[in-house]
Every structure is written in C-alpha cells, then in structure tokens.
Motif scaffolding. Structure first.
Motif, PDB file in Angstrom:
ATOM      1  N   ASP A 107       0.842  -1.189   0.000  1.00  0.00           N
ATOM      2  CA  ASP A 107       0.000   0.000   0.000  1.00  0.00           C
ATOM      3  C   ASP A 107       0.881   1.243   0.000  1.00  0.00           C
ATOM      4  O   ASP A 107       2.102   1.160  -0.194  1.00  0.00           O
ATOM      5  CB  ASP A 107      -0.983  -0.020   1.180  1.00  0.00           C
ATOM      6  CG  ASP A 107      -0.289   0.028   2.539  1.00  0.00           C
ATOM      7  OD1 ASP A 107       0.916   0.372   2.603  1.00  0.00           O
ATOM      8  OD2 ASP A 107      -0.949  -0.269   3.555  1.00  0.00           O
ATOM      9  N   VAL A 108       0.264   2.407   0.212  1.00  0.00           N
ATOM     10  CA  VAL A 108       1.004   3.665   0.118  1.00  0.00           C
ATOM     11  C   VAL A 108       2.140   3.737   1.132  1.00  0.00           C
ATOM     12  O   VAL A 108       3.174   4.362   0.882  1.00  0.00           O
ATOM     13  CB  VAL A 108       0.049   4.863   0.286  1.00  0.00           C
ATOM     14  CG1 VAL A 108      -0.873   4.979  -0.911  1.00  0.00           C
ATOM     15  CG2 VAL A 108      -0.773   4.750   1.582  1.00  0.00           C
ATOM     16  N   ARG A 109       1.974   3.087   2.292  1.00  0.00           N
ATOM     17  CA  ARG A 109       3.045   3.089   3.281  1.00  0.00           C
ATOM     18  C   ARG A 109       4.228   2.257   2.803  1.00  0.00           C
ATOM     19  O   ARG A 109       5.387   2.649   2.983  1.00  0.00           O
ATOM     20  CB  ARG A 109       2.513   2.567   4.614  1.00  0.00           C
ATOM     21  CG  ARG A 109       1.486   3.487   5.252  1.00  0.00           C
ATOM     22  CD  ARG A 109       0.679   2.814   6.332  1.00  0.00           C
ATOM     23  NE  ARG A 109      -0.185   1.774   5.772  1.00  0.00           N
ATOM     24  CZ  ARG A 109      -1.190   1.212   6.419  1.00  0.00           C
ATOM     25  NH1 ARG A 109      -1.478   1.609   7.662  1.00  0.00           N
ATOM     26  NH2 ARG A 109      -1.935   0.280   5.858  1.00  0.00           N
ATOM     27  N   ASP A 110       3.953   1.115   2.179  1.00  0.00           N
ATOM     28  CA  ASP A 110       5.039   0.298   1.633  1.00  0.00           C
ATOM     29  C   ASP A 110       5.786   1.056   0.538  1.00  0.00           C
ATOM     30  O   ASP A 110       7.013   0.973   0.433  1.00  0.00           O
ATOM     31  CB  ASP A 110       4.477  -1.014   1.076  1.00  0.00           C
ATOM     32  CG  ASP A 110       3.755  -1.826   2.131  1.00  0.00           C
ATOM     33  OD1 ASP A 110       4.328  -2.025   3.219  1.00  0.00           O
ATOM     34  OD2 ASP A 110       2.619  -2.243   1.878  1.00  0.00           O
ATOM     35  N   HIS A 111       5.030   1.793  -0.271  1.00  0.00           N
ATOM     36  CA  HIS A 111       5.666   2.565  -1.339  1.00  0.00           C
ATOM     37  C   HIS A 111       6.551   3.664  -0.747  1.00  0.00           C
ATOM     38  O   HIS A 111       7.676   3.907  -1.223  1.00  0.00           O
ATOM     39  CB  HIS A 111       4.594   3.183  -2.241  1.00  0.00           C
ATOM     40  CG  HIS A 111       5.143   3.952  -3.389  1.00  0.00           C
ATOM     41  ND1 HIS A 111       4.932   5.312  -3.537  1.00  0.00           N
ATOM     42  CD2 HIS A 111       5.918   3.578  -4.441  1.00  0.00           C
ATOM     43  CE1 HIS A 111       5.538   5.726  -4.633  1.00  0.00           C
ATOM     44  NE2 HIS A 111       6.149   4.707  -5.203  1.00  0.00           N
ATOM     45  N   ALA A 112       6.068   4.344   0.312  1.00  0.00           N
ATOM     46  CA  ALA A 112       6.871   5.384   0.955  1.00  0.00           C
ATOM     47  C   ALA A 112       8.151   4.802   1.540  1.00  0.00           C
ATOM     48  O   ALA A 112       9.233   5.391   1.423  1.00  0.00           O
ATOM     49  CB  ALA A 112       6.047   6.078   2.044  1.00  0.00           C
ATOM     50  N   HIS A 113       8.054   3.642   2.150  1.00  0.00           N
ATOM     51  CA  HIS A 113       9.247   3.013   2.719  1.00  0.00           C
ATOM     52  C   HIS A 113      10.207   2.570   1.613  1.00  0.00           C
ATOM     53  O   HIS A 113      11.430   2.668   1.772  1.00  0.00           O
ATOM     54  CB  HIS A 113       8.837   1.820   3.591  1.00  0.00           C
ATOM     55  CG  HIS A 113       8.046   2.214   4.796  1.00  0.00           C
ATOM     56  ND1 HIS A 113       7.079   1.409   5.354  1.00  0.00           N
ATOM     57  CD2 HIS A 113       8.054   3.351   5.542  1.00  0.00           C
ATOM     58  CE1 HIS A 113       6.535   2.016   6.392  1.00  0.00           C
ATOM     59  NE2 HIS A 113       7.102   3.205   6.525  1.00  0.00           N
ATOM     60  N   TRP A 114       9.668   2.103   0.489  1.00  0.00           N
ATOM     61  CA  TRP A 114      10.522   1.715  -0.643  1.00  0.00           C
ATOM     62  C   TRP A 114      11.279   2.931  -1.166  1.00  0.00           C
ATOM     63  O   TRP A 114      12.488   2.858  -1.432  1.00  0.00           O
ATOM     64  CB  TRP A 114       9.663   1.090  -1.747  1.00  0.00           C
ATOM     65  CG  TRP A 114      10.456   0.613  -2.920  1.00  0.00           C
ATOM     66  CD1 TRP A 114      11.004  -0.629  -3.093  1.00  0.00           C
ATOM     67  CD2 TRP A 114      10.810   1.369  -4.087  1.00  0.00           C
ATOM     68  NE1 TRP A 114      11.679  -0.691  -4.286  1.00  0.00           N
ATOM     69  CE2 TRP A 114      11.577   0.518  -4.919  1.00  0.00           C
ATOM     70  CE3 TRP A 114      10.562   2.664  -4.507  1.00  0.00           C
ATOM     71  CZ2 TRP A 114      12.089   0.938  -6.145  1.00  0.00           C
ATOM     72  CZ3 TRP A 114      11.069   3.088  -5.725  1.00  0.00           C
ATOM     73  CH2 TRP A 114      11.824   2.233  -6.532  1.00  0.00           C
ATOM     74  N   LEU A 115      10.576   4.056  -1.311  1.00  0.00           N
ATOM     75  CA  LEU A 115      11.236   5.273  -1.785  1.00  0.00           C
ATOM     76  C   LEU A 115      12.344   5.707  -0.825  1.00  0.00           C
ATOM     77  O   LEU A 115      13.422   6.143  -1.257  1.00  0.00           O
ATOM     78  CB  LEU A 115      10.216   6.400  -1.935  1.00  0.00           C
ATOM     79  CG  LEU A 115       9.282   6.337  -3.141  1.00  0.00           C
ATOM     80  CD1 LEU A 115       8.241   7.445  -3.039  1.00  0.00           C
ATOM     81  CD2 LEU A 115      10.042   6.450  -4.447  1.00  0.00           C
ATOM     82  N   ALA A 116      12.079   5.605   0.478  1.00  0.00           N
ATOM     83  CA  ALA A 116      13.065   6.050   1.464  1.00  0.00           C
ATOM     84  C   ALA A 116      14.334   5.215   1.409  1.00  0.00           C
ATOM     85  O   ALA A 116      15.409   5.694   1.800  1.00  0.00           O
ATOM     86  CB  ALA A 116      12.455   5.992   2.863  1.00  0.00           C
ATOM     87  N   ARG A 117      14.236   3.982   0.925  1.00  0.00           N
ATOM     88  CA  ARG A 117      15.417   3.103   0.869  1.00  0.00           C
ATOM     89  C   ARG A 117      16.243   3.293  -0.390  1.00  0.00           C
ATOM     90  O   ARG A 117      17.325   2.707  -0.505  1.00  0.00           O
ATOM     91  CB  ARG A 117      14.979   1.633   0.959  1.00  0.00           C
ATOM     92  CG  ARG A 117      14.347   1.241   2.283  1.00  0.00           C
ATOM     93  CD  ARG A 117      14.254  -0.262   2.407  1.00  0.00           C
ATOM     94  NE  ARG A 117      13.490  -0.871   1.331  1.00  0.00           N
ATOM     95  CZ  ARG A 117      12.185  -1.100   1.373  1.00  0.00           C
ATOM     96  NH1 ARG A 117      11.486  -0.745   2.452  1.00  0.00           N
ATOM     97  NH2 ARG A 117      11.562  -1.674   0.364  1.00  0.00           N
ATOM     98  N   GLN A 118      15.755   4.080  -1.344  1.00  0.00           N
ATOM     99  CA  GLN A 118      16.457   4.191  -2.623  1.00  0.00           C
ATOM    100  C   GLN A 118      17.696   5.074  -2.509  1.00  0.00           C
ATOM    101  O   GLN A 118      17.666   6.139  -1.906  1.00  0.00           O
ATOM    102  CB  GLN A 118      15.526   4.743  -3.702  1.00  0.00           C
ATOM    103  CG  GLN A 118      14.300   3.890  -3.960  1.00  0.00           C
ATOM    104  CD  GLN A 118      14.626   2.419  -4.098  1.00  0.00           C
ATOM    105  OE1 GLN A 118      15.383   2.019  -4.992  1.00  0.00           O
ATOM    106  NE2 GLN A 118      14.085   1.608  -3.210  1.00  0.00           N
TER     107      GLN A 118
END
Length: 711
Positions: A272-283
């Motif tokens: 969901d949107v939280r998983d996407h935000a966490h994915w972006l933060a790891r890039q």
C-alpha cells in the motif's frame, strides 16, 4: 498608544498574537469590537510584551493584527475579556481521541503536485475525474456498503495530509473512513454544472478520503417503458493521492464487492502507500542523480510547439472564453488508428512513440519558424505509470504514482522519421529505470529549480489499450481483453459503460492526452492554460498533431523531418505568450543556504518601494523579497515556492493592512502540508523609516521564537 505596535501571528491551533510594544486597553478593546464576538485571553509578559489568544477558532486574526498595528482606533464598547497567566488554548479537533496514526513522508512527486495546487488557488490543478453510466437497478445501500469495504481494505482511500509538525508534508493512513457518496435524483442537478463544480471545489487535503463519488439519476428515455433511466457516476480525486490507474483498479474492485453484496473480500491490500513510501526512502539516489545530470534536456531546448507572441489580446473574430484552462478534442477513426499502429510497428516503434515523434516534429517546426539552426534540441515530458519499480505488487498499487519524465531529442531537417522514432524509443527505455524520480528532483539535481531553463512546459500522456484493460475495464466485445466482471454484472441485470477520464488540469501550458475508445479509435484531448495559449492556437495545435498522425503512415519509408512537415504547409504555427516574468523583487539574498525567505506583502495604499530600505534595519540571515502593490495574492505563494520546495523556513510580513492577506496565505500553506509561517505585521504603510523600524522590530521578535528554525 504611545508607540507603534508590532504583531507576530503564531500558528495554533488556535493561533495567537504576540504583541510587542506598549499596549493600551482601549485600543485592544476597540479593535476586538470591530470583529466577531470572541473570548480573548491576554497573557502579560512585560509592559511591552503580551500574548493574545482568541477563541473560537477560526477567527480573523489577520484582520486583528492589522487593527492592532495601526494607529489607535476610536474606543468602542468594552467587550468581555479575561486576563490570565499562561494562555489556555483549546485542543485541536481530534486531539484526545486516541493515538494518532504514524506518518510517512510525502513522496517527491506528491510534494510537486501539492506545490502546484498551493500556488494556483482556484485553478483546479491536478483534480481528475472519471465518468461512467450505470444501466439497470442500482441498490444504493449495497453500493455504499461495497465502497465501505474498499475503504476498509485500501489504505490509499484513507490517506490524508498529516498536520504539519516542523517537516515537509507527510501522509497518514487513518484507521476508518466513511466513503463520500452524494446522490441526486432525476432532475436534481445539471450534470455538466455538477462536473465543473466538483472539479473546482477544493479538497481539504487533511481530511481523509480524497475520493468523492456523485450519483445522478437520469430520466427514462421516452418510449422505453422503463420506470427509471440510467445513473451517471462521477469520481473526483486529487492526483496527490490517487492516479487514474488507481481509480480504474478501485472501480473494478468495487464491482466485485457490489456483486458480493458489499461483503469484505479479504484483508487489507498490500503493498500500500506506506510500503511505497518506505521503498522510496530506501532508494540510493546517486545513480539517478548521475543519470539525470547527463540526460536532462539542455537549457536552450525548445519546449513548446509554438512561436512566441507578445500580443496579449485576441485575434479579430476570436472569442476568448476567459481565464483558467481550455480543452479541445480530436479523434482518429479505428481504421486510422490501426494504420498508425501498423506504420509504427513497421518502424520498430509503438503507437505512443509515434505520438512522441509527432510532438517532436511540431516542436522542431516552431524552432524552424524562429530560424533556429540545426540541430534543434526539443524537449517535453512524457507520462509514466510510476509502477515500473522493484517493489513486488507495485503494478496493482493504489496511490499517487503516475509520473512524468522529461524526454529530449536533437532533430535535424533531413533526419529520417524512422531514426527519430528509434532515438525516442531508446531515450524512453533509458528512463524506464527512473519512473520513481519526480520532476522536482530532476530540477534540483540539475540546478534548475525556479529558473527559466526548466524543460517542463508540455506533457504527452498516452494510455495504451493494454493498460486500460489491466486497470479496471476490458473491451466491449469478446475475447481476452474482456473483463469477466462485465458478464457477471450482466447476469445481475446491470451494464456499466467503460469509464471515461476527464483529464486533470496541469501546471503546464499545454498537455496532450491520448487514449483508445471502445470502438478502437484514438481520442486526443488537449488542455491548455489560457494565460499562455489563446483557444484558437491551442485548437490549431491539436488539429496539427492529429493531421500528422493520420497522414504519416501514407509517407514513404525513408520520409525525413522536412518531408513530414510539408504536410503542414500553409497552416500557421500556433502562437504562445511568453512565460510571465517573476513578480517578486529580491531586496537582499539569503546570507547562507537554508536560511529561508521573508516575503513582504504590500498593504493597501502603500507606496511603491516602501520596503526597499528594510535591509538597513533588519540584519537577519533570510532572503528578503517583495512584490508590487496590487498584485494577485497568489503571487505571494509563488514567491515562496522555491523555498518551500527546498524545505527552508518561510515567513510573511508587511505593514499594517497586509496582515489579513498574509495570514490567509499562511493558512493555505498549512492546508497543503507545510508548517504555516509566522506573520509579522507592524507600522503604517507610508514608506517612512517608522515603518521600517517597526517592521524590523517585529521580524526580530519573530526570530527569537525557536520554532522558526524549522519548517
């Protein structure tokens, strides 16, 4: 009052006023008597420093600051006030109702979209709509229950801006949100007015549930024998929370839930949107930075397929419909669309690449008319789904992922069109690894944020058939493209027309959208900013694009750029007005990076240049910028956009009379996710040294507040 009062407005809730200077009770009472009734709380720190808090909230504290910083008003009847020690402030709405949900940072793309909306009030930017028609019985309780099931299971539908807390915008997913469904009976509203009103009605971005659903019953067609007609359905959403692919997918999931009588169809959808935000933060952005430093269009690239015109009027006989945005439409027949696909495939390209090539040809044509020498660098943005990332399940993710990336190519007169197609295909493939990078990030990495060299002036959006089917609807015929839910609905006596998107207004001067209709035709829709394009020029630009798409397949295989453009001989090149010059005037640059910006607003009746001498009296490190008197208040927000985009502190200030406009701007900044700036108001708007000394005192007092170090 023996000396001028300096007022610093401090955001709340509720907001308070820091009063610096001798306070006369009669002046305070007279000011409060001119405004709605309230229960003020006055806290005394010293003879020349008080804190005034007023309730209930909201209250016109901007107007109150103007009254208190002006010359003493005539005494009025004394209102009821109470003076206490520490100010007692009411709780913010929602406080004390359990722990707040954890916040996640807004994505760079979301911040870009929010900034666009912030600085263009009333323009309806990034508000998109999906329209459909429902034939057959519609059970409203079942309809509502099905959407409630989706809200419970999809975090994107429960997402809102978090209350600002000293950081750039962040998002929260609320645990429970009721769907927003509005139902009008037959004759209860005019459909076209309803669509327009919903588009222009601003979202409260801190209120969860950024999807509005409106139903409008139609009268039964004459002679049909049916007691009722179909029902129109309008979905309105802000692209900072949902994109078109998300809403199409949600519509498909809703139909499944409706067929299941609104019962839950499983747990919460992940990712969901939280998983996407966490994915972006790891890039790690280092590779992306390096790529875009090399791949960003050159600063002198041609970015609009039109010649510059300084004429601010209209052509003879042309009716300009007014400010805002205009919309035009053209269509290739199914046969023409099929020929275009076959021609592009023969060149080793796709239909979308053919559209990009046509846009590059039109950009080159405008450059040739301006006598630019070959080769000409042309640049525009292209839409990407944002789901071509390494997050598992991203292709089904709901949220604000739909993105745009700059594409450029060097075009020559004798360049074969096949080579143009191949070059564009290669450049698009190179960018495929960076669908998650926002335009704002690219501008920052290349040093173009806020400059005239930004390559984002036109956007081409192509929604292919496969994507449209995958995200919520199949063809109206039979075969693999048809979604099984269509047949299941038919068994229940219901037919839903394939939904049609009403594309959002963007912050760009010109946007071209392309999609296939149910019969296989290619529909082209353009949206233009009337501040840059006259309606006739925008319509002409769309018709030229459609003409090239129809006629290019008739050309020889070795057709070159100049030969392709001969198809437009005798047709005038559209005109575009130049980009408006920046209204803000810099009085002093910031002393160091990150120091922030103070924007000085003109008060009514203030003389030109009334703030020019402020740098001599105020030595803070912030940049000082001002605007001409009488300008649109939206320009105040545009002047602050670069600092907001960089995450720097921003303040607003001005002479007495500017407080109300400054406070409204501060509230708008807060409503879009940024911490509201402090507002300093002091001095009569006469341009004298008294104003400058008083305003400098207010700014110095504001600087002592520790919260000003962050945004």
């Amino acid at each position: 009052m023996s000396a001028a009062m300096a007022v610093v407005l401090v955001p709340g809730p509720p907001p308070s006023l820091e009063l610096h200077g001798p306070l006369e009770a009669a002046h305070l009472e007279a000011a409060l008597a001119l405004l709605p009734a309230c229960e003020p709380t006055l806290e005394r720190h010293s003879d020349t420093h008080h804190t005034l808090t007023v309730a209930p909230h909201p209250y016109p504290v901007g107007l109150l600051s103007d009254l208190l910083s002006a010359a003493p008003a005539r005494p009025r009847p004394r209102p009821r006030t109470r003076s206490t020690g520490p100010a007692s402030r009411p709780r913010a709405a929602g406080c004390g109702r359990g722990p707040r949900p954890p916040a996640v940072p807004a994505s760079p793309l979301q911040r870009d979209l929010l900034l666009d909306t912030l600085v263009r009030p009333g323009a309806g930017l990034h508000v998109e709509q999906l329209l459909a028609r429902w034939y057959g019985p519609l059970d409203l309780p079942r309809f509502t229950a099905a959407w409630r099931t989706l809200y419970d299971g999809d975090a994107a539908l429960r997402t809102a801006l978090a209350d600002s807390a000293g950081a750039p915008p962040s998002m929260v997913v609320h645990p429970r949100v009721d769907p927003r469904i509005e139902h009008h009976g037959a004759g209860g509203a005019d459909w076209h007015s309803l669509v327009l009103c919903e588009r222009l009605r601003e979202f409260d971005l801190r209120d969860p549930g950024q999807l509005r659903i409106v139903l409008l019953d139609e009268d039964a067609p004459p002679g049909s024998g049916s007691p009722s007609g179909p029902t129109r359905i309008l979905f309105t959403y802000h692209r900072a929370f949902l994109d078109e692919r998300s809403v199409r997918g949600l519509l498909r999931a809703f139909l499944r839930a409706y067929l299941a009588d609104g019962r839950p169809l499983g747990g919460e959808r992940r990712p969901d949107v939280r998983d996407h935000a966490h994915w972006l933060a790891r890039q790690d952005t280092s590779a992306a930075r390096e790529f875009w430093w090399r791949a960003a269009p050159p600063p002198d690239a041609v970015t609009l397929p039109a010649v510059r015109s300084d004429d601010q009027g209209t052509r003879a006989g042309e009716a300009q419909e007014g400010p805002g945005h205009g919309r035009n439409r053209a269509r290739l027949t199914p046969l023409e669309a099929a020929r275009l696909r076959a021609w592009a495939a023969a060149q080793g390209a796709t239909e979308s690449t053919a559209l990009h090539a046509v846009w590059a040809l039109l950009l080159y044509r405008a450059a040739a008319r301006a006598r630019r020498p070959d080769p000409v660098a042309v640049a525009f943005s292209v839409a990407v789904s944002g789901r071509g990332i390494t997050l598992a399940g991203a292709e089904l993710l709901s949220g604000a992922l739909g993105n745009s990336l700059p594409l450029d190519v060097a075009v020559r007169a004798h360049m074969p069109v096949a080579l143009l197609l191949d070059t564009l295909s290669g450049h698009a493939l190179d960018r495929a690894a960076y669908e998650w990078v926002s335009a704002g990030q690219i501008e920052d990495w290349t040093g173009r944020r806020g400059t005239a060299a930004a390559p984002f002036e036109s956007l081409v959006v192509f929604e292919p058939q496969a994507a449209a089917a995958h995200t919520g609807w199949g063809s109206s015929g039979t075969g693999p493209g048809r979604d099984a839910v269509v047949d299941e609905l038919a068994e229940a006596g219901v037919q839903l027309d394939p939904p049609e998107v009403l594309a959002a207004h963007t912050a760009l001067p010109f946007t071209l959208f392309a999609h296939h209709d149910t019969s296989g035709g290619l529909v082209l829709t353009s949206v233009h900013d009337r501040a840059r394009f006259q309606d006739a020029d925008a319509a002409g630009l769309l018709s030229q694009a459609a003409l090239l798409l129809r006629t290019l397949p008739d050309g020889r295989g070795a057709l070159d750029v100049s030969g392709a453009l001969e198809l437009l001989d005798g047709i005038p090149v559209p005109r575009v007005r130049p980009r408006p010059a920046a209204a803000a005037r810099v009085l002093r640059a910031a002393a160091r990076p990150g120091a922030g910006t103070i924007c000085l607003l003109p008060a009514p009746g203030s003389p030109p240049g009334c703030y020019d001498g402020l740098p001599e009296f105020y030595d803070g490190p912030q940049a000082l910028v001002t605007l001409p008197a009488g300008d649109d208040p939206a320009l105040y927000l545009q002047a602050l956009r670069p600092a907001l985009a960089r995450g720097e502190p921003v303040w607003l200030g001005g002479a007495s009379g500017a407080g109300d406009a400054a406070w409204r701007a501060a509230e708008r900044i807060a409503a879009h996710g940024w911490q509201p700036p402090l507002v300093a108001v002091a001095g009569a708007a006469d341009g004298g040294t008294g104003l400058l000394r008083s305003l400098a005192r207010a700014l110095t007092a504001a600087a002592r507040r520790p919260r000003l170090g962050t945004v």
